[in-house]
Design a protein around this motif. Sequence first.
Motif, PDB file in Angstrom:
ATOM      1  N   GLU A  68      37.074  38.441  36.471  1.00 10.50           N
ATOM      2  CA  GLU A  68      36.787  36.890  37.032  1.00 10.50           C
ATOM      3  C   GLU A  68      36.555  37.473  38.499  1.00 10.50           C
ATOM      4  N   ASP A  69      35.466  37.144  39.113  1.00 10.15           N
ATOM      5  CA  ASP A  69      35.287  37.365  40.680  1.00 10.15           C
ATOM      6  C   ASP A  69      35.040  36.050  41.068  1.00 10.15           C
ATOM      7  N   TYR A  70      35.552  35.810  41.992  1.00 11.62           N
ATOM      8  CA  TYR A  70      35.745  34.687  42.782  1.00 11.62           C
ATOM      9  C   TYR A  70      35.064  34.612  44.288  1.00 11.62           C
ATOM     10  N   PHE A  71      34.183  33.914  44.312  1.00  8.52           N
ATOM     11  CA  PHE A  71      33.072  33.875  45.686  1.00  8.52           C
ATOM     12  C   PHE A  71      33.312  32.651  46.163  1.00  8.52           C
ATOM     13  N   CYS A  72      32.961  32.675  47.487  1.00  7.17           N
ATOM     14  CA  CYS A  72      32.899  31.300  48.201  1.00  7.17           C
ATOM     15  C   CYS A  72      31.382  31.164  48.112  1.00  7.17           C
ATOM     16  N   PRO A  73      31.320  29.577  47.644  1.00  7.31           N
ATOM     17  CA  PRO A  73      29.902  29.199  47.469  1.00  7.31           C
ATOM     18  C   PRO A  73      28.947  28.914  48.874  1.00  7.31           C
ATOM     19  N   LYS A  74      29.540  29.117  49.823  1.00 10.27           N
ATOM     20  CA  LYS A  74      29.065  28.774  51.083  1.00 10.27           C
ATOM     21  C   LYS A  74      28.810  30.034  51.909  1.00 10.27           C
ATOM     22  N   CYS A  75      29.632  31.106  52.070  1.00  7.16           N
ATOM     23  CA  CYS A  75      29.526  32.271  52.954  1.00  7.16           C
ATOM     24  C   CYS A  75      29.133  33.386  51.909  1.00  7.16           C
ATOM     25  N   GLY A  76      29.489  33.461  50.598  1.00 11.08           N
ATOM     26  CA  GLY A  76      29.280  34.239  49.638  1.00 11.08           C
ATOM     27  C   GLY A  76      30.515  35.608  50.019  1.00 11.08           C
ATOM     28  N   ILE A  77      31.391  35.384  50.318  1.00 12.57           N
ATOM     29  CA  ILE A  77      32.587  36.501  50.399  1.00 12.57           C
ATOM     30  C   ILE A  77      33.207  36.361  49.261  1.00 12.57           C
ATOM     31  N   LEU A  78      33.788  37.556  48.620  1.00 12.83           N
ATOM     32  CA  LEU A  78      34.709  37.621  47.439  1.00 12.83           C
ATOM     33  C   LEU A  78      35.916  37.865  48.052  1.00 12.83           C
ATOM     34  N   PRO A  79      37.004  36.893  48.111  1.00 10.79           N
ATOM     35  CA  PRO A  79      38.191  37.221  48.643  1.00 10.79           C
ATOM     36  C   PRO A  79      39.103  37.989  47.604  1.00 10.79           C
ATOM     37  N   PHE A  80      39.054  37.689  46.169  1.00  8.49           N
ATOM     38  CA  PHE A  80      40.071  38.283  45.143  1.00  8.49           C
ATOM     39  C   PHE A  80      39.442  38.049  44.024  1.00  8.49           C
ATOM     40  N   ARG A  81      40.031  38.695  42.869  1.00 17.03           N
ATOM     41  CA  ARG A  81      39.368  38.861  41.647  1.00 17.03           C
ATOM     42  C   ARG A  81      40.349  39.188  40.580  1.00 17.03           C
TER      43      ARG A  81
END
Length: 126
Positions: A68-81
């Motif tokens: 499960e890769d969690y991304f920010c919908p605004k800036c696209g960064i993946l902080p955790f998974r």
Amino acid sequence: MPKTYSGSCHCGLIKFEVSADIDHLRECNCSICIRRGALNFRVPEENLTVLTPLENAVLYQWGSETAEDYFCPKCGILPFRKSSQLTKAEIEAGKAPFTGWAVNARCLSGLNISEIPIVKIDGASL
């Protein structure tokens, strides 16, 4: 001794805190990680506090669709998974499952990643 770090995506929409003793970072060469460029470290599930509702993040699953890769919908960064489930070969080799979080060290405030050893992970061969 674990330290508590504040973290976020680039724009700050996804915020979190993590308690960890970061003794190494993981650099994976699988098809997604090589493009992403994240340097991850693992923590037990209870050591990550997501301050923004996970519903505010975008979930991406690929390959076996067990990670499960969690991304920010605004800036696209993946902080955790959440890591993938073990393959049959990994289980047969005696590898222990990991059910916690992989946190992108590049998203933490006050962490000098140049001082932390990097362990190469051969995810491309899995």
